[in-house]
Design an enzyme around this catalytic site. Sequence first.
Site: not given
Ligand code: HSE
Length: 377
Positions: A186, A125, A128, A183, A130, A201, A299, A197
Amino acid sequence: MSVKFAVLGHGVVGSGVVELFYKNKENIEKRAGTEMDVKYILDLRDFPDSPYKEKFTKDFNDILNDDEVTAVAECMGGVEPAFTFVRSCLEKGKSVSTSNKELVAEKGDILLEIAKKNCCNFFFEASVGGAIPIIRPLHKCLAANDISAVAGILNGTTNFILTKMYNENMPFDEALALAQRLGYAEKDPTADIEGHDACRKICIISSLVFGKHVYPKSVYTKGISQIALDDVKTADSMGFAIKLIASVRKQESGKILPAVMPMLVPYDNIMSNVSDVFNAALVSGDGIDKVMLYGRGAGKLPTASAVLGDVIDSAKHKVNVFSQSWESADDQSFVDSIESFTAKWYIRDAEGSRISEKMSFADAQKLDAQACIPVLE
Ligand code: HSE
C-alpha cells in the site's frame, strides 16, 4: 452499441487496468458482447509519454457529466475523495468497479444501497485477494451453503516478507522495500505490516457472507512487525509456517468472530504452502466441506484482471446484482470479542520455545513471554 468507461487513478492498479484492457480488447469485447473503450483516465499528474495521453483529465466532472460513460473503474485508494466520486457516479446510474478495500470496508453498505436504488452495480472483486475470484464465488457459486468460516492469507506484502525471511534469511526491512518496488505494498505500508489491509479484506468477506456490515474497528488486528526471524526458524523446526491469517468464523452463540493475527500454520495445512505474494482463502460450508481459492494477491496486472472482470460484468448486466450486498449495522454486537478465542500457542519465554495446551486469548496475554502466537487448527 459501445460501452465507454472511465478509470479513476493511474497508479499501479489503474495503469494496469488500461494496459490489460488494450492488450486483450478483442477478447474482452467478445466476452462482454459489445464494443468497449476507455474514454477517460482521471489523475492529477501529467503523463505526457502515455500512448493514451488524450484520454487524461484532471476534472472528475468530465466523467460524471458525460452520459456516454456508463461504467467506472475506481483505482485511487483511500476513502476520500474516492467515496464522493463513487457515490456521485452511482447516483447517476454509472456502475462502479473498485479495487479499494478501505472504501468497501468503511462505506460498502452505503454504496451498495445507492447502487441498488439507481439500478446499477458497485462491484469490488479486486478489493480482496487481488487476482483471486472470491467475491463472486461467495455470493454466487457457494450461495447454497451455510458458510461457517473463512480463513485466509489475504495480504500479499506480508506473505512476501515472511517468505523472504523464511527462505532467504532476508531482513524484514529489505523484504518490505522489495515488496514496495514490486508494487505490492500500500502507499503507506503500515497498513500491510500492521494487518489493517488484511482486516479490511476480512471485513468485506464477513459482511458479504454474514449479511451485515462489519467495520474494521470491530475486528481484533495484529500485524507481523513483531515477528522475529528466530521464531520463523523455530516454528519451522516444530513443523509450522508463520502466516498472517485473516479469518472469520460463526460462533456457537450465533455471533461471528473475525480476527487478523500471525498464526502458526501446520505443514499439513495447505495454507502453509502459500508463499510469496500469493493469497489463499479456505471457505468452510455445510455443502462443500472446504473450498480453497488461491492466486496472486497483489500486483498490477493480477489486480487489474479482477477490476476489468467487474467492468465487463457492468457492461453485460444492466440490473443490480442484489446477492452481492449486505445491510448497514450501527449495532456491532453480532461481532464477538477476541476474548472468546482459544487456541494452542507457540510460546517463547525464559524457559525456551514450546507449544502450549489450549488456552484462552486472555490467559495467553497474561504470560510473561517474548513471543506468543496462536496455532491455526
Ligand atoms: N497491499 C496489498 C497486499 C495489495 O499486499 O496484499 C493488494 O490488496
